[in-house]
Design a protein around this motif. Sequence first.
Motif, PDB file in Angstrom:
ATOM      1  N   VAL A 185      -6.832 -53.912   6.196  1.00 54.94           N
ATOM      2  CA  VAL A 185      -6.548 -53.853   7.630  1.00 54.94           C
ATOM      3  C   VAL A 185      -6.253 -52.398   8.003  1.00 54.94           C
ATOM      4  CG1 VAL A 185      -5.096 -54.733   9.492  1.00 54.94           C
ATOM      5  CG2 VAL A 185      -5.630 -56.184   7.549  1.00 54.94           C
ATOM      6  N   SER A 186      -6.662 -51.991   9.192  1.00 51.08           N
ATOM      7  CA  SER A 186      -6.427 -50.625   9.648  1.00 51.08           C
ATOM      8  C   SER A 186      -4.922 -50.356   9.763  1.00 51.08           C
ATOM      9  CB  SER A 186      -7.099 -50.400  11.004  1.00 51.08           C
ATOM     10  OG  SER A 186      -6.676 -49.189  11.580  1.00 51.08           O
ATOM     11  N   VAL A 187      -4.477 -49.302   9.091  1.00 48.19           N
ATOM     12  CA  VAL A 187      -3.060 -48.930   9.153  1.00 48.19           C
ATOM     13  C   VAL A 187      -2.697 -48.490  10.570  1.00 48.19           C
ATOM     14  CG1 VAL A 187      -1.311 -47.359   8.231  1.00 48.19           C
ATOM     15  CG2 VAL A 187      -3.057 -48.298   6.718  1.00 48.19           C
ATOM     16  N   VAL A 188      -3.627 -47.858  11.260  1.00 49.83           N
ATOM     17  CA  VAL A 188      -3.375 -47.417  12.637  1.00 49.83           C
ATOM     18  C   VAL A 188      -3.078 -48.615  13.526  1.00 49.83           C
ATOM     19  CG1 VAL A 188      -4.366 -46.226  14.614  1.00 49.83           C
ATOM     20  CG2 VAL A 188      -4.811 -45.377  12.312  1.00 49.83           C
ATOM     21  N   GLN A 189      -3.876 -49.668  13.412  1.00 50.68           N
ATOM     22  CA  GLN A 189      -3.644 -50.863  14.218  1.00 50.68           C
ATOM     23  C   GLN A 189      -2.369 -51.578  13.797  1.00 50.68           C
ATOM     24  OE1 GLN A 189      -6.972 -53.448  14.862  1.00 50.68           O
ATOM     25  NE2 GLN A 189      -8.464 -51.794  14.842  1.00 50.68           N
ATOM     26  N   LEU A 190      -2.041 -51.549  12.508  1.00 53.47           N
ATOM     27  CA  LEU A 190      -0.778 -52.146  12.061  1.00 53.47           C
ATOM     28  C   LEU A 190       0.414 -51.411  12.664  1.00 53.47           C
ATOM     29  CD1 LEU A 190      -1.524 -52.858   8.282  1.00 53.47           C
ATOM     30  CD2 LEU A 190      -0.906 -54.561   9.998  1.00 53.47           C
ATOM     31  N   TYR A 191       0.354 -50.100  12.702  1.00 51.91           N
ATOM     32  CA  TYR A 191       1.442 -49.324  13.306  1.00 51.91           C
ATOM     33  C   TYR A 191       1.590 -49.646  14.790  1.00 51.91           C
ATOM     34  CZ  TYR A 191       2.437 -46.318   9.298  1.00 51.91           C
ATOM     35  OH  TYR A 191       2.844 -45.842   8.083  1.00 51.91           O
ATOM     36  N   ALA A 192       0.454 -49.702  15.489  1.00 50.15           N
ATOM     37  CA  ALA A 192       0.516 -50.035  16.917  1.00 50.15           C
ATOM     38  C   ALA A 192       1.041 -51.456  17.120  1.00 50.15           C
ATOM     39  CB  ALA A 192      -0.866 -49.883  17.548  1.00 50.15           C
ATOM     40  N   GLY A 193       0.635 -52.383  16.258  1.00 57.61           N
ATOM     41  CA  GLY A 193       1.087 -53.765  16.409  1.00 57.61           C
ATOM     42  C   GLY A 193       2.551 -53.965  16.071  1.00 57.61           C
ATOM     43  N   ALA A 194       3.090 -53.162  15.150  1.00 56.46           N
ATOM     44  CA  ALA A 194       4.482 -53.337  14.731  1.00 56.46           C
ATOM     45  C   ALA A 194       5.473 -52.651  15.658  1.00 56.46           C
ATOM     46  CB  ALA A 194       4.662 -52.795  13.311  1.00 56.46           C
ATOM     47  N   PHE A 195       4.994 -51.869  16.605  1.00 53.44           N
ATOM     48  CA  PHE A 195       5.892 -51.083  17.458  1.00 53.44           C
ATOM     49  C   PHE A 195       6.789 -51.991  18.306  1.00 53.44           C
ATOM     50  CE2 PHE A 195       6.812 -48.506  21.267  1.00 53.44           C
ATOM     51  CZ  PHE A 195       7.428 -47.438  20.653  1.00 53.44           C
ATOM     52  N   PHE A 196       6.193 -52.884  19.077  1.00 52.96           N
ATOM     53  CA  PHE A 196       6.991 -53.744  19.955  1.00 52.96           C
ATOM     54  C   PHE A 196       7.781 -54.815  19.199  1.00 52.96           C
ATOM     55  CE2 PHE A 196       4.025 -52.201  23.332  1.00 52.96           C
ATOM     56  CZ  PHE A 196       4.999 -51.602  24.111  1.00 52.96           C
TER      57      PHE A 196
END
Length: 649
Positions: free
Chosen positions: A203-214
């Motif tokens: 899974v894209s780490v960039v998308q994981l970071y964006a998803g975990a923010f909120f």
Amino acid sequence: MKVRKELWFGFVLMAILIAGAIFMLWRAPVITHGHIGLLMLCLVVVAIMLGFPTAFTLMGMGMLFTWLAYERDSTKTLDLMVQAAYKVMANDVLISIPLFVFMGYLVERANLIEKLFRSLHLALARVPGSLAVATLVTCAVFATATGIVGAVVTLMGLLALPPMLRAGYSVQMSAGAITAGGCLGILIPPSVLLIVYGATAGVSVVQLYAGAFFPGLMLAGLYILYVVIVAKLKPSVAPPLSAEERYVPLPAPLVKASVDGDARAVPGLIALWRRGGAGVPKGWVAGQLGVALLPLFLAVGVALLSYEISTAVKAVDTEPGPAAFGEVEPSGPSDEAPADGLAEPPSEGLAEPPAEDGALAEPPGASEPVAEPAAAAASAESAPPPSPASAGVAGVAGNSPSGAWWLSLAVAAIALFAYFMVLNFKRLEVFKMLLTSFFPLLILILAVLGSIVYGLATPTEAAAVGAMGGFLLAIAYRQLTFQRLQESVFLTAKTSAMVCWLFVGSSIFSAAFALLGGQELVEQWVLGMNLTKTEFLVLSQIIIFVLGWPLEWTEIIVIFMPIFVPLLDNFGVDPLFFGLLVALNLQTAFLSPPVAMAAFYLKGVAPPHVTLNQIFAGMLPFMAIQVLAIVLLYQFPSIGLWLPSVLYK
């Protein structure tokens, strides 16, 4: 000899695993390679619980069972080990792990968190449960900078636990706030767990970071809300700070000028600057006034920049460009051209026969397109040519700030008015402390995360920027010594080596498990249960929660995620969403007795009268909040999926 309860629990869990493996093999009509793979999985978990090194246990078990699967062919076994190790070494995402870890250790060794905690608890002095709230906010910031649970819990146990106990806070509230806040680093980016999960699950780490923010902000907000409500309802659990604990010393020039600390800062500084004398230099007063007006300057700069963006006029090229495909540019009036200006090329090959005399014929122009384009073209020819001043520009007069800009400006004006009304000389000193402790770390974190989330840099590049930022912060605070740098490098190398060896061992183990057919057997077993999507998610999260008692998150990710991830497509589960649920769940496992790792980290630095049972009791309410956060994330997936969907359509 008396055996501790947690050891009894571990022995019982190991006995259950071994008994289950024996029962599985005994009930199977034919023992296949898949059953041997499941036996290998049980033996790995038992060996890790007995204290064997995880990485080398995975490698040893993987090589042994691969050798059995290849029918004792040593050459193929060694080839598989080399290929698995090379695959890990060629993974570029893993480069970001040592850089993020180095940034965290530099921030920790530079003692930046002590000043941060002091300034936050003074800034939040009038909030119910201010010390616990300041602890949670400090943990969230520190966890974002480090991502290492043990480091955050240990350091906050040294910094925050003694002041909370001296202020009359209950042991349970103090321990719960520290352990729960320390575990936020598992979820809040830049989390090492998300990097490991992304590399394992593809899974894209960039998308994981964006998803975990909120979800991370939601969880921290729920913690703070719980502390405030409990402190309001039960002041004995978290009593308000006394006047002595809220005391903020004023600078010597203000004391010399006999300035009242509760007087409003901006009018007082202006009066001091006009009056002069009294031993207060005008340059010093101007500097203090500039600090006090810093939010105003920032708001004006942001307003002007946003005004320029919202009112910018996009140039429109009015030069006649090349004709579109299939169009013919008119070269002048012609009686032979159709009314719409399009000329059909002469037909070749088969053609419609000519109509005979007396036969029905289509009316003239019936087969032609509607003549609106011709009218538009004629009106365009009759219109006067555009003036040179307006050539290439459209809509100059109609551009004005949007309603959102005016609303933002009104909100900013109200906030600035409230800021200047409540800003006295004491609060100005607290604001200056925040400027030197909270905001530099916040800018560093936002620079790292913003560059990743907005696609300006890869996680590896952003991690390099973060490591350099931590290095510069340590220099700016004059906390960088050769000994601290040496300790940071050594601890970074130690942690990175552990993670990389875990990946190598996990890769060999996963290859052996798949080779034996264990993955296929697990998939058939799960699909044979005819589970719905909800039932599968509940079952998987319960298994991960139970595994979080005896195992570290690294072991859970590298061993069990390769088993769960291939099943997600069968139930229509997004791997990104599943990773966010796993990250929230593993925080719960860190706080759940009897094997809650955060409790043992805190117990190691707590005073002797603080018992493990008290720490466990303080963890339970925060664990319930984490379960609530998991339920909210499942019921409202947009909490985690909205930001990635907006940024990466």
